[in-house]
Scaffold this motif. Structure first.
Motif, PDB file in Angstrom:
ATOM      1  N   PHE A  18       0.846  -1.199   0.000  1.00  0.00           N
ATOM      2  CA  PHE A  18       0.000   0.000   0.000  1.00  0.00           C
ATOM      3  C   PHE A  18       0.878   1.246   0.000  1.00  0.00           C
ATOM      4  CE2 PHE A  18      -3.036   2.842   2.566  1.00  0.00           C
ATOM      5  CZ  PHE A  18      -3.726   3.235   1.424  1.00  0.00           C
ATOM      6  N   PHE A  19       0.566   2.186  -0.885  1.00  0.00           N
ATOM      7  CA  PHE A  19       1.331   3.430  -1.015  1.00  0.00           C
ATOM      8  C   PHE A  19       0.367   4.610  -0.834  1.00  0.00           C
ATOM      9  CE2 PHE A  19       3.179   0.120  -3.614  1.00  0.00           C
ATOM     10  CZ  PHE A  19       4.554   0.208  -3.372  1.00  0.00           C
ATOM     11  N   PRO A  20       0.132   5.057   0.407  1.00  0.00           N
ATOM     12  CA  PRO A  20      -0.828   6.159   0.623  1.00  0.00           C
ATOM     13  C   PRO A  20      -0.371   7.433  -0.078  1.00  0.00           C
ATOM     14  CG  PRO A  20      -0.185   5.116   2.722  1.00  0.00           C
ATOM     15  CD  PRO A  20       0.745   4.586   1.662  1.00  0.00           C
ATOM     16  N   GLY A  21      -1.312   8.118  -0.746  1.00  0.00           N
ATOM     17  CA  GLY A  21      -1.028   9.430  -1.345  1.00  0.00           C
ATOM     18  C   GLY A  21       0.104   9.441  -2.370  1.00  0.00           C
ATOM     19  N   LEU A  22       0.259   8.376  -3.134  1.00  0.00           N
ATOM     20  CA  LEU A  22       1.378   8.300  -4.089  1.00  0.00           C
ATOM     21  C   LEU A  22       1.240   9.320  -5.228  1.00  0.00           C
ATOM     22  CD1 LEU A  22       3.942   6.585  -4.812  1.00  0.00           C
ATOM     23  CD2 LEU A  22       2.457   5.341  -6.381  1.00  0.00           C
ATOM     24  N   PHE A  23       0.000   9.557  -5.647  1.00  0.00           N
ATOM     25  CA  PHE A  23      -0.252  10.564  -6.691  1.00  0.00           C
ATOM     26  C   PHE A  23      -0.780  11.824  -6.001  1.00  0.00           C
ATOM     27  CE2 PHE A  23      -0.168   6.591  -8.921  1.00  0.00           C
ATOM     28  CZ  PHE A  23       0.393   6.888 -10.154  1.00  0.00           C
TER      29      PHE A  23
END
Ligand code: SIN
Ligand code: MN
Length: 294
Positions: A18-23
């Motif tokens: 999981f990559f929160p706020g990647l974009f």
């Protein structure tokens, strides 16, 4: 964007990252702004919820919408999956914008995606991966995706073809087995997880990871994009489903630069003026030509 050895090990253990706020919000807005026009279209590629006008799934937007065509070539989505497959090139097996709209979004029963790709599309192995991007904030109320960590280790599970519960047919997993898998993953202590975070967050998940989501009774939409990326050597061997659901062009994806959502790099839009009739032609027979077809 490349994965670290720690991330590769975590993925192997849990079946997802999981990559929160990647974009960032500017990047996400380009995508979100394009959705209402796509959902308003009366086309086969928009599957609506049972008894409702709300779109459950829009298929293949990367073939006719510029922002989504760029997203389908985004290095932050493509490169980590290539890392997980030892550098092999990928093609787009499926591209969805799932609505899960406020008050109307219906459930997705417990399933593995690879079950469907194997049974329907004759994809040889599970060398394919899902990447999800949140276009809305996802919280505990608007039907977040739920995973059973480590369930991908179970391999391909026998599934039942559910044609009636929702508007979309799905190969679903039996509840006794779900109970066992959740217990094995920690029961009430981590046996089910649901990554939640702001719009622009990204999840990578294994095609055998067992997942589901509940209905959305909240006043907040939960629109998410899903890329299903398949190793080129593992391409499907049958065109039993229409081409807008399961793609037939096995050309490797070439990434655009990292700023491609906010700069107008040119992209091909082969279905901009409509889908070709051939995209609707299906067959239960395996394909003869195992290279690029259609
Ligand atoms: C899926 O499993 O393909 C979609 C699930 C969801 O959007 O909640
Ligand atoms: Mn799924």
């Amino acid at each position: 964007m490349r994965l670290t050895p720690e991330q590769l090990a975590q993925f192997d253990r849990d079946g997802y990252l999981f990559f929160p706020g990647l974009f960032n919000p500017d990047e996400t807005r380009v995508l979100t702004d394009a959705v209402p026009d796509l959902y308003a279209r009366r086309e086969a590629y928009n599957v609506r919820e049972k008894g409702s006008e709300a779109v459950r799934t829009n298929f293949a937007a990367h073939m006719y919408s510029e922002p989504f065509a760029r997203l389908g070539r985004h290095p932050r989505m493509i490169e980590p999956v290539q890392d997980l497959f030892g550098g092999e090139q990928l093609y787009m097996h499926q591209f969805k914008i799932n609505g899960k709209m406020a008050f109307e979004g219906d459930v997705w029963q417990w399933h593995q995606d690879y079950g469907t790709w194997k049974n329907d599309d004759m994809m040889p192995t599970e060398r394919a991966m899902n990447v999800a991007i949140f276009l809305d904030d996802v919280n505990e109320f608007n039907g977040p995706l739920m995973f059973i960590p480590g369930s991908h280790k179970k391999g391909v599970i026998d599934a039942k073809h559910d044609l009636t519960t929702t508007s979309y047919p799905l190969w679903t997993v039996d509840h006794d087995l779900i109970t066992q898998l959740v217990a094995r993953a920690g029961g009430k202590n981590g046996g089910i997880v649901s990554p939640q975070g702001p719009a622009g967050s990204m999840i990578l998940f294994h095609s055998c990871l067992v997942h589901a989501s509940t209905s959305n009774l909240s006043p907040w939409n939960r629109v998410s994009v899903y890329l299903s990326l398949c190793a080129v050597s593992n391409h499907v061997r049958r065109f039993k489903r229409p081409e807008y659901i399961a793609h037939r062009d096995f050309t490797p994806i070439e990434c655009l630069p990292d700023d491609c959502l906010v700069k107008p790099y040119p992209v091909d839009l082969p279905w901009k003026n409509g889908m070709p009739g051939s995209a609707l032609v299906t067959s239960s027979e395996p394909i003869a030509d195992t290279k690029k077809a259609a």
